[in-house]
Design an enzyme around this catalytic site. Structure first.
Site, PDB file in Angstrom:
ATOM      1  N   SER A 190       0.820  -1.209   0.000  1.00  0.00           N
ATOM      2  CA  SER A 190       0.000   0.000   0.000  1.00  0.00           C
ATOM      3  C   SER A 190       0.855   1.260   0.000  1.00  0.00           C
ATOM      4  CB  SER A 190      -0.902   0.006   1.236  1.00  0.00           C
ATOM      5  OG  SER A 190      -1.549   1.254   1.394  1.00  0.00           O
ATOM      6  N   TYR A 213      -1.759   5.400  -4.550  1.00  0.00           N
ATOM      7  CA  TYR A 213      -2.754   6.450  -4.354  1.00  0.00           C
ATOM      8  C   TYR A 213      -2.122   7.707  -4.929  1.00  0.00           C
ATOM      9  CZ  TYR A 213      -5.441   3.637  -0.986  1.00  0.00           C
ATOM     10  OH  TYR A 213      -6.212   2.672  -0.384  1.00  0.00           O
ATOM     11  N   THR A 239      -4.844   2.875  -7.954  1.00  0.00           N
ATOM     12  CA  THR A 239      -6.126   2.662  -7.285  1.00  0.00           C
ATOM     13  C   THR A 239      -7.039   3.865  -7.498  1.00  0.00           C
ATOM     14  OG1 THR A 239      -5.083   1.233  -5.644  1.00  0.00           O
ATOM     15  CG2 THR A 239      -7.211   2.188  -5.060  1.00  0.00           C
ATOM     16  N   LYS A 313      -6.848  -0.536 -10.411  1.00  0.00           N
ATOM     17  CA  LYS A 313      -7.595  -1.221  -9.350  1.00  0.00           C
ATOM     18  C   LYS A 313      -8.830  -0.412  -8.970  1.00  0.00           C
ATOM     19  CE  LYS A 313      -6.935  -3.066  -4.652  1.00  0.00           C
ATOM     20  NZ  LYS A 313      -7.893  -2.250  -3.882  1.00  0.00           N
ATOM     21  N   HIS A 337     -12.856  -2.076  -2.866  1.00  0.00           N
ATOM     22  CA  HIS A 337     -12.069  -1.749  -1.667  1.00  0.00           C
ATOM     23  C   HIS A 337     -12.594  -2.501  -0.443  1.00  0.00           C
ATOM     24  CE1 HIS A 337      -8.813   1.326  -1.597  1.00  0.00           C
ATOM     25  NE2 HIS A 337      -8.863   1.113  -0.295  1.00  0.00           N
TER      26      HIS A 337
END
Length: 440
Positions: A190, A213, A239, A313, A337
């Protein structure tokens, strides 16, 4: 109460529960006492069952039964497992983690959005699907291998990105990476990891995939992508399902009942939250989310600055799958998510067929959302996924027993998938398809 995603001091009640459990795990009986107790129980059981007992005048069966009850402490099916190896399914580890992870941090794992209908439907839709078992098929050599971007993996099970794992266990992402290495699973890190990508790659023994992100400022994105590329990460997982924010009510409720003082962990240099390791040193400081201004043009901009593979994603519709192919993505990750992004109510397993039909094998498809058993993984593959990713289950394992817990989750799910494939007559992943399932 500030954000629950970073590690903090431990709830005294949680400490007490943990200490009691540790005493139960590590207290050592006197030498020979355990075997003597076993022998006494065996004798009492023999006496209770023996017809010779009635030959002894005045012998009271009730006395024997009471003696047996005193020898063996009462046990319950709800008792927590005491080690990762004792877990029979991933839910055993969930029950332990609920006791060991600090209250607000547990809320971070549990939370969905709104009334959590999307999260619930991820499970409910999987459970509505049944498997059509075939018989008299040779399943003596099961083959679970899958190839993604030219790399062969022994199974189709992946580790999905999850942020701030240091909130659930002191070793955080490093424990997860070591478990992934031990069991040879693909791992995605992440953006809001508790640990930098370089250390995670070292623990994994090879570069992981990196979930992006996207920062609001493009020069911050360039700096972040350059760092990840230099670390050797072969894939960027862009994402796109949190651009509008999310309404996580369960997380807020758990924050309100957490009685810890979290200031020491959630404040740094006057900031409400310390800067995450992957955002340290970026131009213009820690980035905000890419926000609602991001469009498909962003994929082209990423392509211009890196030769890494790009997986998008968060796609859940045919239309977006078509656009993804038009814009040259290398892979599609079907995800809501874990029900934490939007309250659409639509399960990812239900979105999967139309995306698989659109993609028609042109790029790999990954899916996550509610997968808890080997039968669930089978259903995801049957509906067109190349690989299935898990999130909460391995966090349960991490929170319960660290690396050993993560390894046990991976072991359980793959063993369940192996049993399922053998039981229903599908010797390889290629034998699993829409014909393998039905819907009630």
């Amino acid at each position: 109460m500030t954000r629950a995603a970073a590690a903090g001091t431990v709830n005294p009640d949680t400490q007490s529960r943990s200490a009691n459990r540790e005493r139960r795990m590590y207290d050592t009986p006197e030498p020979g006492s355990e075997s003597k107790a076993v022998h006494r129980r065996d004798l009492l059981r023999w006496l209770a069952a023996s017809p010779l007992l009635t030959a002894f005048a005045g012998c009271d069966l009730g006395l024997v039964e009471r003696a047996m009850a005193q020898e063996a402490p009462a046990r319950s099916l709800d008792d927590l497992v005491q080690s990762a190896e004792q877990a029979l399914d991933v839910f055993d580890l969930e029950r332990v983690a609920a006791q060991t992870v600090p209250t607000a941090h547990w809320g971070y794992i549990k939370t969905g959005v709104d009334g959590e209908g999307t999260q619930a439907n991820n499970r409910a839709s999987l459970e509505r699907i049944y498997i059509r078992a075939r018989r008299l098929v040779d399943v003596s050599n099961l083959d679970m291998r899958v190839s993604i971007f030219g790399r062969e993996w022994p199974t189709p099970l992946m580790i999905a990105p999850a942020g701030s794992q240091g909130a659930f266990h002191r070793d955080g992402e490093l424990a997860t990476a070591r478990a992934a290495a031990a069991r040879n699973h693909l791992q995605t890190l992440s953006s809001v990891s508790s640990t930098g990508v370089e250390a995670v790659n070292e623990a994994r023994g090879e570069p992981v995939w990196y979930q992006l992100y996207a920062p609001r400022h493009w020069n911050a994105t360039v700096a972040l992508v350059n760092r990840v590329r230099e670390a050797g990460c072969p894939v960027i997982v862009l994402t796109v399902d949190l651009l509008g924010g999310s309404n996580r009510l369960t997380l807020e409720r758990y924050r309100r009942i957490d009685d810890r003082n979290c200031e020491s962990c959630h404040r740094s240099g006057g900031r409400a939250d310390p800067v995450k390791p992957m955002y340290e040193g970026l131009p213009q400081g820690p980035p905000d989310s890419g926000g609602p201004t991001m469009t498909w043009d962003y994929v082209h901009r990423l392509r211009d600055i890196t030769d890494q593979r790009i997986v998008v994603k968060g796609l859940v519709t045919r239309e977006d799958a078509e656009l993804a192919l038009e814009h040259g993505v290398d892979g599609i990750w079907v995800s809501n998510h874990g029900g934490r992004a939007e309250g659409s109510g639509r399960a990812t397993i239900d979105a999967l067929p139309e995306i698989a039909e659109t993609v028609a094998g042109e790029v790999p498809i990954i899916v996550d959302g509610g997968f808890r058993r080997g039968t669930d993984i089978f259903k995801g593959l049957a509906r067109g996924a190349t690989a299935v990713a898990i999130g909460r289950p391995y966090l349960w394992g991490l929170g319960a027993f660290g690396q050993a817990g993560v390894e046990r989750v991976l072991e359980i799910l793959i063993e369940e998938l192996r049993i399922t494939m053998g039981a229903v007559g599908t010797p390889s992943l290629a034998d699993i398809g829409p014909h393998s399932i039905g819907v009630d």
